[in-house]
Scaffold this active site. Structure first.
Site, PDB file in Angstrom:
ATOM      1  N   LYS A 255      -0.484  -8.968 -12.937  1.00  0.00           N
ATOM      2  CA  LYS A 255      -1.116  -8.589 -11.672  1.00  0.00           C
ATOM      3  C   LYS A 255      -0.028  -8.261 -10.657  1.00  0.00           C
ATOM      4  O   LYS A 255       0.959  -8.982 -10.542  1.00  0.00           O
ATOM      5  CB  LYS A 255      -2.017  -9.716 -11.159  1.00  0.00           C
TER       6      LYS A 255
ATOM      7  N   ASP B 101       0.961 -13.289 -12.283  1.00  0.00           N
ATOM      8  CA  ASP B 101       1.388 -12.535 -11.092  1.00  0.00           C
ATOM      9  C   ASP B 101       2.853 -12.133 -11.186  1.00  0.00           C
ATOM     10  O   ASP B 101       3.704 -12.941 -11.554  1.00  0.00           O
ATOM     11  CB  ASP B 101       1.258 -13.425  -9.845  1.00  0.00           C
TER      12      ASP B 101
ATOM     13  N   GLU C 133      -9.178  -8.890  -2.382  1.00  0.00           N
ATOM     14  CA  GLU C 133      -9.112 -10.146  -1.626  1.00  0.00           C
ATOM     15  C   GLU C 133      -9.472  -9.904  -0.166  1.00  0.00           C
ATOM     16  O   GLU C 133      -8.935  -8.982   0.460  1.00  0.00           O
ATOM     17  CB  GLU C 133      -7.695 -10.751  -1.739  1.00  0.00           C
TER      18      GLU C 133
HETATM   19  O1  KIV Z   1      -1.925 -16.047  -6.642  1.00  0.00           O
HETATM   20  C1  KIV Z   1      -3.136 -16.181  -6.475  1.00  0.00           C
HETATM   21  O2  KIV Z   1      -3.684 -17.279  -6.523  1.00  0.00           O
HETATM   22  C2  KIV Z   1      -3.930 -14.976  -6.207  1.00  0.00           C
HETATM   23  C3  KIV Z   1      -5.352 -15.128  -5.743  1.00  0.00           C
HETATM   24  C4  KIV Z   1      -5.902 -13.872  -5.270  1.00  0.00           C
HETATM   25  C5  KIV Z   1      -6.273 -15.669  -6.755  1.00  0.00           C
HETATM   26  O3  KIV Z   1      -3.446 -13.899  -6.355  1.00  0.00           O
END
Ligand code: KIV
Length: 268
Positions: free
Chosen positions: A116, A87, A185
């Protein structure tokens, strides 16, 4: 499970073509990375949920790029086969220059193979540029937790006709711009299904029903050690299995067979 070959963006596209469900889970360290890799998880997300489940914050907002690099490095040491997605934390991609520089840091230092980003802070032109630079992108739509203070609460997104149409249009524009994966989500089953049918890249869901191409859960929810209130869509796999390995194997099996998520863990 499909052999021991490293999972890549191409593997995921082939899974979609073959209609094989993609099993994803978050992890934040080498020990859980290894357990998940050994039981055949396809994608491990080093999620910014680390801020809530590991660091004890109320939201993901305080997480820094240094935190993400630190946890990605750890996960990397435990993983061989699974694809590692990381992320981009809140405000690490607010401008195109920051976006590129921080994505590069996650890949070069953290070992990220996919990054992401949440739609909102993410812009279409950023997806185009990341794609041109050879960086695989997952675009996170629906409930985007980095914007929680704007939403004022964790709620299902895209229930009204206009919002649903906007989400579908945004999703397709992101794919057109080069996104290799979508993550939805807290989205109603029917909307997630429509986006999945229209999208040429795989769609992963969390609280988005079973008609998507794959599922993801926050690890600590699945094994019932997350602090705070359980989200409606996250199943406690420890309840039925009693061991961490057993619970995670059951998760992969239920995702691959389409058993999870049942209606109980989805939204109409
Ligand atoms: O950081 C996270 O856990 C997410 C979830 C949507 C899986 O982005």
């Amino acid at each position: 499970m499909s052999g021991n070959e490293k999972v890549t963006a191409l593997t995921l596209k082939n899974f979609k073509k073959k209609k094989e469900k993609i099993a994803c889970m978050t992890a934040y360290d080498a020990a859980f990375g290894q357990i998940l890799d050994n039981i055949g998880i396809d994608v491990i997300l080093v999620g910014d949920s680390v801020g809530m489940v590991v660091q004890g914050h109320q939201t993901t907002v305080p997480v820094s790029i240094e935190d993400m690099i630190y946890h990605s490095k750890m996960v990397n040491r435990g993983v061989n086969r699974a694809m590692i997605m990381v992320d981009m934390p809140f405000m690490s991609y607010a401008t195109p220059a920051e976006c590129l520089a921080n994505a590069a840091l996650l890949m070069k230092e953290g070992g990220a193979e996919f990054i992401k980003l949440e739609w909102g802070e993410l812009e279409i032109d950023m997806v185009k540029r990341l794609t041109e630079c050879g960086i695989p992108v997952c675009a996170h739509l629906g409930l985007t937790p980095q914007a929680i203070h704007k939403y004022g609460g964790y709620r299902v997104q895209g229930r009204e006709l206009e919002a649903a149409k906007k989400m579908q249009d945004d999703a397709l524009s992101l794919v057109e711009a080069g996104a290799d994966l979508l993550l939805l989500e807290c989205v109603p089953i029917e909307l997630a299904k429509n986006i999945t049918i229209e999208s040429k890249v795989p769609v992963i869901g969390i609280g988005a029903g079973k008609e998507v191409d794959g599922q993801i859960l926050v690890l600590y929810d699945a094994i019932d050690i997350a602090p705070g209130k359980r989200t409606r869509f996250s199943k406690n796999f420890m309840e039925q299995e009693g061991s961490i390995q057993g619970a995670l194997k059951a998760y992969v099996k239920e995702v691959k067979s389409g058993l999870f998520p049942s209606k109980e863990y989805s939204f109409d």
